[in-house]
Each structure stands twice: as C-alpha cells, then as structure tokens.
Design a protein around this motif. Sequence first.
Motif, PDB file in Angstrom:
ATOM      1  N   ASP A 109       0.811  -1.213   0.000  1.00  0.00           N
ATOM      2  CA  ASP A 109       0.000   0.000   0.000  1.00  0.00           C
ATOM      3  C   ASP A 109       0.848   1.268   0.000  1.00  0.00           C
ATOM      4  O   ASP A 109       0.316   2.374  -0.112  1.00  0.00           O
ATOM      5  N   ASP A 148       2.275   3.294  -5.563  1.00  0.00           N
ATOM      6  CA  ASP A 148       1.126   3.605  -6.415  1.00  0.00           C
ATOM      7  C   ASP A 148       1.417   3.129  -7.830  1.00  0.00           C
ATOM      8  O   ASP A 148       2.394   3.564  -8.452  1.00  0.00           O
ATOM      9  N   PRO A 149       0.599   2.207  -8.372  1.00  0.00           N
ATOM     10  CA  PRO A 149      -0.583   1.593  -7.740  1.00  0.00           C
ATOM     11  C   PRO A 149      -0.195   0.575  -6.680  1.00  0.00           C
ATOM     12  O   PRO A 149       0.913   0.034  -6.728  1.00  0.00           O
ATOM     13  N   PRO A 150      -1.068   0.307  -5.734  1.00  0.00           N
ATOM     14  CA  PRO A 150      -0.781  -0.633  -4.655  1.00  0.00           C
ATOM     15  C   PRO A 150      -0.531  -2.051  -5.190  1.00  0.00           C
ATOM     16  O   PRO A 150      -1.025  -2.440  -6.246  1.00  0.00           O
ATOM     17  N   GLN A 166       8.198  -0.287  -7.749  1.00  0.00           N
ATOM     18  CA  GLN A 166       7.391  -0.917  -6.709  1.00  0.00           C
ATOM     19  C   GLN A 166       8.165  -1.974  -5.909  1.00  0.00           C
ATOM     20  O   GLN A 166       7.557  -2.788  -5.225  1.00  0.00           O
ATOM     21  N   ASP A 200       0.139 -10.337  -6.507  1.00  0.00           N
ATOM     22  CA  ASP A 200       0.229  -9.432  -7.662  1.00  0.00           C
ATOM     23  C   ASP A 200       1.668  -9.300  -8.154  1.00  0.00           C
ATOM     24  O   ASP A 200       2.625  -9.350  -7.376  1.00  0.00           O
TER      25      ASP A 200
END
Length: 360
Positions: free
Chosen positions: A80, A83-85, A97, A90
Amino acid sequence: GGALPPNSPQKRHPRRTPSNESEVLNLNVSVESIRVVAFVNFFIMVFCAMILNTYLVKPMLLEGGKDGNICAPFDGFMGDKVDPPVGPGDGFDIATQNHLVRTAGYTNICANWDYSPSREITAMIYPIFEYALLIYLCFDLLQTHIYFKKGWVSKCYYRVFTFMFVPMIIGCSWFRMIFVVIAYQNVQGHTAGFFGLQLTLVMIALINTYFIIDSKAEYAFLGGRKGTLYIARIYLSCILIISPLKLFLSGHIVFRNEPVGWSLNKVGGSVAGVVVDNIWFVFNAVLPLAVALLRAFSEPCLNIVVDVPPSNWSSKDGVAEKTEGYPLCEVPTEDVDNKDMEVDAVEPLVDAVEPEDCYY
C-alpha cells in the motif's frame, strides 16, 4: 625409465647447491593499479547485475505469483506504500514498486541484485571486487608503513590510516551479507551490508585524498603543487559534505526501518534521497577510480623481496648438510666466505622502484 647415466646433466648439476642459496623472488607491485582493478571489477559486477535484472528478474516479477502463490516476494508486503498498490500474489515493477521503494520511498543500485536469480549470480561475481579490494587495502597498509619509515608521509597520516584499516576490511568483507539477508524479508539487515561498504568507500576516498595532501604530491596538469592542493581540498570538502548525508539516510533505514522525512522531498523530477545517492556515488565510486588511475601512472611501485633462510638438506649420498654461515631462522649479515670483511646492512624487504617496472 632406468637409472641415470653417471655423466647425465642431473647428476653433474644437482638441483640444490650452496650457490643457489642467494636466490630470491623479486616482486614489483603497483598498489594503485590494484585499486583500479578493484573498482573496475565493481562496475563489472553492477553492469552484470543490471543485465540480469532487466532480462531475467523484471519479467518474472511483473508476472506475479503463479497458481495463487502469495509467498515472498509476492506476499504484498507494504504494497500500500506504492502507487498503484501491490496486493498478495500481484506482479510488480521492480523499478517503481520494489521492496526498497516501499520502505525507503525510493530505489537505489542495490535493487539490481535484490531478487533471484540476479541475487545468486551477482553473489558469485562479487568476489572479483571483494578480493581485489581486500588485497589493495593490505598492500596499501604495507606501502603506508614504508612511506612513514622513509619520512614520505607524516605520523598523523600513518596513524589515521592504521586506525581506519580494520573498519575498512570489515566493511568490505561484510558487504556479502547483502546477498544473505534478503531485501524483501529484512530490509534493515539487507541495507546494513551495503552500509558497511559505503563506510569503506568513504574512508578509501578520504584517506587517498589525505595522502595527496600530506605527501606533497603534485601534478603538472593540475597546476603543480598549488593547483593539486587546491583541487584535493575541494574534493575532500565535497566528500565530507555529501558522505554524512548518504550515511545518515542509510543508517536511518538500518536502525529505524523508515526513511528520513526530507529524503522524499521533490527535487526536480526526482526526490532528495536519489539526488544524494547519485552525488555520493560520483564522489566515492567514480572519481576514486580516476584518482587511482592518476596515482598508478605517477607513483613508484613497491619492490618486495621474498627470501627464506636455508634449512638442513641431504646430499646425494644421504648425508645431512647445511650451508655454512646461515644458521636456521637467521638472516646472514656478513660475508660467508670472509667473516672479517665488513658489509652493509641488509636492505629493507620493501622499497620503491620506478613505475615503468611495475606489474600486479
């Protein structure tokens, strides 16, 4: 396959004779050339890691966990924070990230070897840098000692170097922990390994600049002694400004597991932490390579003479013999053929020779 004839060269010229006892091994070592090799090896390691990261790691991480796999690094840890989480299972982009971005707010060069298979392969490449840097530090200590005995450097420089020697050895050796403590499992422990190498690189840059100032070295293309001293002092000042900032940012991750607030402030299209990282890398990894090249071509080499006192040996008939005038574990200090003849003291085992005779 039979016995040697009486007049064979092996029998006429035995391998070990008293005349061979004076043979020694001479080594000419360019200490700064070893540092050049070490830093070049570091960039080779980084380049290989970048290729592995681009072509092997990135596609795998983007694909995400297969068949519902939510084990690390696909467990969504601190997902979290980006962005994006990123949720459990995933895929994620290693550039924007990765787990270092989720913890510190920005990435650095280490991300290239944080994930398999880049981590394991880079760990096998790393020794070419580690061993070369450790060898350099040991020879630099030897060089500093002989320079001090000759009066070429001050007692202050000698004491500073010997004080820094052990921390530099430890920092270089423990960098390997960056491959042992996995980034997506323990960011603090992982960063601690890199923190040790950062300290080592800073101390190497500082002590080498201090050497140029203390030894009164001068280079014509820098404007002689005055210009060399001016450039050295500017470079030293820059290291003393940027390095504490970099070490503070890394130390904050190691000891607090969170980024420093101002490191996430926007600076142009980046953040302050990345700007500090890049400037620090130039002053402590790129420019030291240039300084090492300069010193390698302008300074004398170490001349190392390797010798050993003779030991008892047996002649062809099995009779134990010993070379006269050379007691075991003692270095001869007088002429063995004329005990009354005065001779000079034994030459030091380490001395300086001209650069063109160097090898490493």
